[in-house]
Write a protein that holds these residues in place. Structure first.
Motif, PDB file in Angstrom:
ATOM      1  N   LYS A 144      52.826  48.760  37.746  1.00 58.56           N
ATOM      2  CA  LYS A 144      51.999  49.968  38.373  1.00 58.56           C
ATOM      3  C   LYS A 144      51.818  49.857  39.786  1.00 58.56           C
ATOM      4  O   LYS A 144      51.475  48.815  39.824  1.00 58.56           O
ATOM      5  CB  LYS A 144      50.934  50.515  37.420  1.00 58.56           C
ATOM      6  N   PRO A 145      51.910  50.867  40.475  1.00 61.17           N
ATOM      7  CA  PRO A 145      51.302  50.542  41.797  1.00 61.17           C
ATOM      8  C   PRO A 145      49.932  50.180  41.814  1.00 61.17           C
ATOM      9  O   PRO A 145      49.037  50.618  40.985  1.00 61.17           O
ATOM     10  CB  PRO A 145      51.426  51.948  42.506  1.00 61.17           C
ATOM     11  N   GLY A 146      49.502  49.111  42.661  1.00 57.32           N
ATOM     12  CA  GLY A 146      48.007  48.617  42.475  1.00 57.32           C
ATOM     13  C   GLY A 146      47.974  47.330  41.856  1.00 57.32           C
ATOM     14  O   GLY A 146      46.932  46.659  41.876  1.00 57.32           O
ATOM     15  N   GLU A 147      48.915  47.172  40.940  1.00 60.12           N
ATOM     16  CA  GLU A 147      49.055  45.719  40.315  1.00 60.12           C
ATOM     17  C   GLU A 147      49.389  44.535  40.817  1.00 60.12           C
ATOM     18  O   GLU A 147      50.189  44.810  42.089  1.00 60.12           O
ATOM     19  CB  GLU A 147      49.930  45.928  38.841  1.00 60.12           C
ATOM     20  N   THR A 148      49.062  43.376  40.535  1.00 58.10           N
ATOM     21  CA  THR A 148      49.684  42.229  41.374  1.00 58.10           C
ATOM     22  C   THR A 148      50.690  41.643  40.413  1.00 58.10           C
ATOM     23  O   THR A 148      50.642  41.500  39.099  1.00 58.10           O
ATOM     24  CB  THR A 148      48.310  41.084  41.386  1.00 58.10           C
ATOM     25  N   VAL A 149      51.751  41.283  40.995  1.00 58.69           N
ATOM     26  CA  VAL A 149      53.144  41.001  40.385  1.00 58.69           C
ATOM     27  C   VAL A 149      53.469  39.503  41.005  1.00 58.69           C
ATOM     28  O   VAL A 149      53.409  39.423  42.371  1.00 58.69           O
ATOM     29  CB  VAL A 149      54.033  41.774  40.412  1.00 58.69           C
ATOM     30  N   LEU A 150      53.670  38.550  40.399  1.00 59.43           N
ATOM     31  CA  LEU A 150      54.225  37.163  40.716  1.00 59.43           C
ATOM     32  C   LEU A 150      55.537  37.040  40.476  1.00 59.43           C
ATOM     33  O   LEU A 150      56.075  37.149  39.366  1.00 59.43           O
ATOM     34  CB  LEU A 150      53.417  35.986  40.123  1.00 59.43           C
ATOM     35  N   ILE A 151      56.543  37.012  41.431  1.00 56.17           N
ATOM     36  CA  ILE A 151      57.988  36.938  41.456  1.00 56.17           C
ATOM     37  C   ILE A 151      58.120  35.241  41.291  1.00 56.17           C
ATOM     38  O   ILE A 151      58.188  34.760  42.066  1.00 56.17           O
ATOM     39  CB  ILE A 151      58.824  37.419  42.272  1.00 56.17           C
ATOM     40  N   HIS A 152      58.129  34.524  40.164  1.00 58.29           N
ATOM     41  CA  HIS A 152      58.428  33.171  40.033  1.00 58.29           C
ATOM     42  C   HIS A 152      59.840  32.745  40.099  1.00 58.29           C
ATOM     43  O   HIS A 152      60.522  32.755  39.200  1.00 58.29           O
ATOM     44  CB  HIS A 152      57.506  32.807  38.753  1.00 58.29           C
ATOM     45  N   GLY A 153      60.062  32.582  41.411  1.00 54.57           N
ATOM     46  CA  GLY A 153      61.424  32.139  41.769  1.00 54.57           C
ATOM     47  C   GLY A 153      62.083  33.247  42.385  1.00 54.57           C
ATOM     48  O   GLY A 153      62.917  34.163  42.049  1.00 54.57           O
ATOM     49  N   ALA A 154      61.344  33.479  43.814  1.00 52.59           N
ATOM     50  CA  ALA A 154      61.613  34.888  44.508  1.00 52.59           C
ATOM     51  C   ALA A 154      62.905  34.812  45.397  1.00 52.59           C
ATOM     52  O   ALA A 154      62.983  35.661  46.003  1.00 52.59           O
ATOM     53  CB  ALA A 154      60.382  35.475  45.197  1.00 52.59           C
ATOM     54  N   SER A 155      63.458  33.486  45.712  1.00 51.55           N
ATOM     55  CA  SER A 155      64.212  33.337  46.769  1.00 51.55           C
ATOM     56  C   SER A 155      65.534  33.828  46.485  1.00 51.55           C
ATOM     57  O   SER A 155      66.402  33.855  47.583  1.00 51.55           O
ATOM     58  CB  SER A 155      64.156  31.986  47.417  1.00 51.55           C
ATOM     59  N   GLY A 156      66.006  33.852  45.099  1.00 51.52           N
ATOM     60  CA  GLY A 156      67.342  34.115  44.704  1.00 51.52           C
ATOM     61  C   GLY A 156      67.962  35.384  44.826  1.00 51.52           C
ATOM     62  O   GLY A 156      67.333  36.389  45.334  1.00 51.52           O
ATOM     63  N   GLY A 157      69.154  35.538  44.178  1.00 45.83           N
ATOM     64  CA  GLY A 157      69.587  37.068  44.012  1.00 45.83           C
ATOM     65  C   GLY A 157      68.721  38.021  43.362  1.00 45.83           C
ATOM     66  O   GLY A 157      68.675  39.046  43.952  1.00 45.83           O
ATOM     67  N   VAL A 158      68.090  37.716  42.013  1.00 46.45           N
ATOM     68  CA  VAL A 158      67.247  38.646  41.467  1.00 46.45           C
ATOM     69  C   VAL A 158      66.016  38.735  42.138  1.00 46.45           C
ATOM     70  O   VAL A 158      65.329  39.766  42.369  1.00 46.45           O
ATOM     71  CB  VAL A 158      67.011  38.150  40.042  1.00 46.45           C
ATOM     72  N   GLY A 159      65.264  37.681  42.630  1.00 43.48           N
ATOM     73  CA  GLY A 159      64.175  37.561  43.180  1.00 43.48           C
ATOM     74  C   GLY A 159      63.956  38.207  44.560  1.00 43.48           C
ATOM     75  O   GLY A 159      63.108  39.209  44.606  1.00 43.48           O
ATOM     76  N   THR A 160      64.973  38.407  45.357  1.00 41.42           N
ATOM     77  CA  THR A 160      64.625  38.810  46.614  1.00 41.42           C
ATOM     78  C   THR A 160      64.718  40.436  46.434  1.00 41.42           C
ATOM     79  O   THR A 160      64.013  40.993  47.051  1.00 41.42           O
ATOM     80  CB  THR A 160      65.783  38.532  47.555  1.00 41.42           C
TER      81      THR A 160
END
Ligand SMILES: NC(=O)c1ccc[n+]([C@@H]2O[C@H](COP(=O)([O-])OP(=O)(O)OC[C@H]3O[C@@H](n4cnc5c(N)ncnc54)[C@H](OP(=O)(O)O)[C@@H]3O)[C@@H](O)[C@H]2O)c1
Length: 328
Positions: A144-160
């Motif tokens: 939801k907007p306003g929530e905090t999300v951690l993309i754990h492995g953000a540099s690859g195809g899915v993460g970006t």
């Protein structure tokens, strides 16, 4: 045409360049002349013949993602014509040939127009990474907007892709990568803050960064390494989506009990046709608006598909790995 042909399952040398007939489109199908194909970890797993979701008949041309120009349109196809610039996201199509080739044939609903601003290389980076990021964030985690999300492995195809979609959705976005230059890259992609996932202290640093509250959602690319610590840094009622996993890990279920948090599995193969249509409509709209700006990573000539599949499992990533098939 030139294509990568697998005549057996096994190590990467089963990926051989070969001459094969150009596939013919049937009713409801489209043939695309490809400029680029995307390389995904799933294709390396399929190559071994032991992938849980899919074991193709041999000989087999790998690849689900690509971009190029519509070459031939079968009967009963609406909305596409010869010469259209398109991307192909064919993993969930009923009928498809592989994209590690000069031409691909697949169901028309796996073929989507590219906006003028999006290059063919960027188009080949959309399919599996885009569908995965969308499904993990919105269909599984219900971010939801306003929530905090951690993309754990953000540099690859899915993460970006996940970083760009989550940021535009109004989430507070934290990303991880493996070195300082990748952390700077993540900040350029729009994360509010970036941490190094090889630093054992990064979990505590993330909690500190959230003022002690923890994160609402974690999109996890390497669960066998991170799952236990992820559960520790979740906020109350938080959700972890397991996108990537390469082994097992001891786990303390009490961590979920005390915060009423959840670990959600995610496999693109389980998406329904309706899920897939929703995700592709959202991804196409995000391309048009400029929210989604696919990041092109390493490029290999088609003949070097073998090295690409080795490197995608062994080398660190920045954006999407591609095979270049023709000049454009
Ligand atoms: N469930 C599904 O349906 C589905 C669909 C697509 C992909 N996947 C899986 O999702 C994963 C990512 O796919 P991809 O295409 O984005 O691969 P990719 O482009 O190779 O990216 C891999 C990412 O994982 C990161 N990573 C490495 N070590 C890590 C660690 N200790 N903790 C967290 N992240 C770490 C890499 O960062 P550095 O290399 O910079 O350290 C990189 O950002 C793969 O395992 C893939 O098989 C699953």
């Amino acid at each position: 045409m030139r294509a990568i042909l697998m005549k057996a399952f096994g190590e990467a040398d089963v990926l051989q360049l070969a001459e094969v007939p150009v596939p013919e489109p049937g009713p409801g199908e489209v043939r695309v002349q490809l400029h680029y194909a995307g390389v995904n970890p799933a294709e390396a797993y399929i190559r071994t013949g032991t992938y849980a979701f899919f074991k193709p008949d041999l000989p087999y041309v790998p690849g689900f993602d690509g971009a190029g120009v519509v070459d031939t349109v079968g009967v009963n196809v609406q909305g596409l014509q010869k010469g259209d610039r398109v991307f192909v996201a064919s993993m969930l199509a009923k009928n498809k040939t592989g994209t590690y080739a000069e031409y691909v044939v697949c169901d028309a609903d796996a073929v989507h127009r590219l906006p003028d601003r999006t290059s063919f290389a960027q188009g080949a980076a959309i399919g599996i990474p885009g569908l995965t990021a969308y499904r993990a964030l919105f269909q599984r985690a219900q971010l939801k907007p306003g929530e905090t999300v951690l993309i754990h492995g953000a540099s690859g195809g899915v993460g970006t892709v996940a970083v760009q979609l989550a940021r535009a959705h109004g989430a507070y976005v934290i990303g991880t990568a493996g070195n300082d230059s990748e952390l700077a890259f993540l900040r350029d992609q729009g994360v509010h803050e970036a941490f190094n996932h090889h630093d054992p202290q990064h979990f505590q640093k993330i909690v500190d960064f959230t003022g002690g509250a923890g994160v609402d959602v974690i999109i996890e690319m390497l669960a066998n390494v991170n799952l236990e610590r992820d559960a520790e840094i979740l906020a109350m009622f938080g959700r972890i989506v397991v996108v990537g996993n390469r082994g097992s890990i001891p786990f303390t279920p009490r961590l979920l009990m005390i915060k009423e948090s959840a670990v959600l599995g995610m496999a693109l193969w389980n998406a329904t046709p309706a899920d897939n249509r929703e995700a592709l409509a959202a991804l196409s709209a995000s391309l048009e608006s400029g929210v989604l700006r696919p990041v092109v990573g390493r490029e290999y000539p088609l003949a070097e598909a073998k090295q690409g599949q080795i490197d995608i499992l062994e080398k660190s990533a920045r954006g999407k790995m591609l095979l270049k098939i023709s000049e454009n």
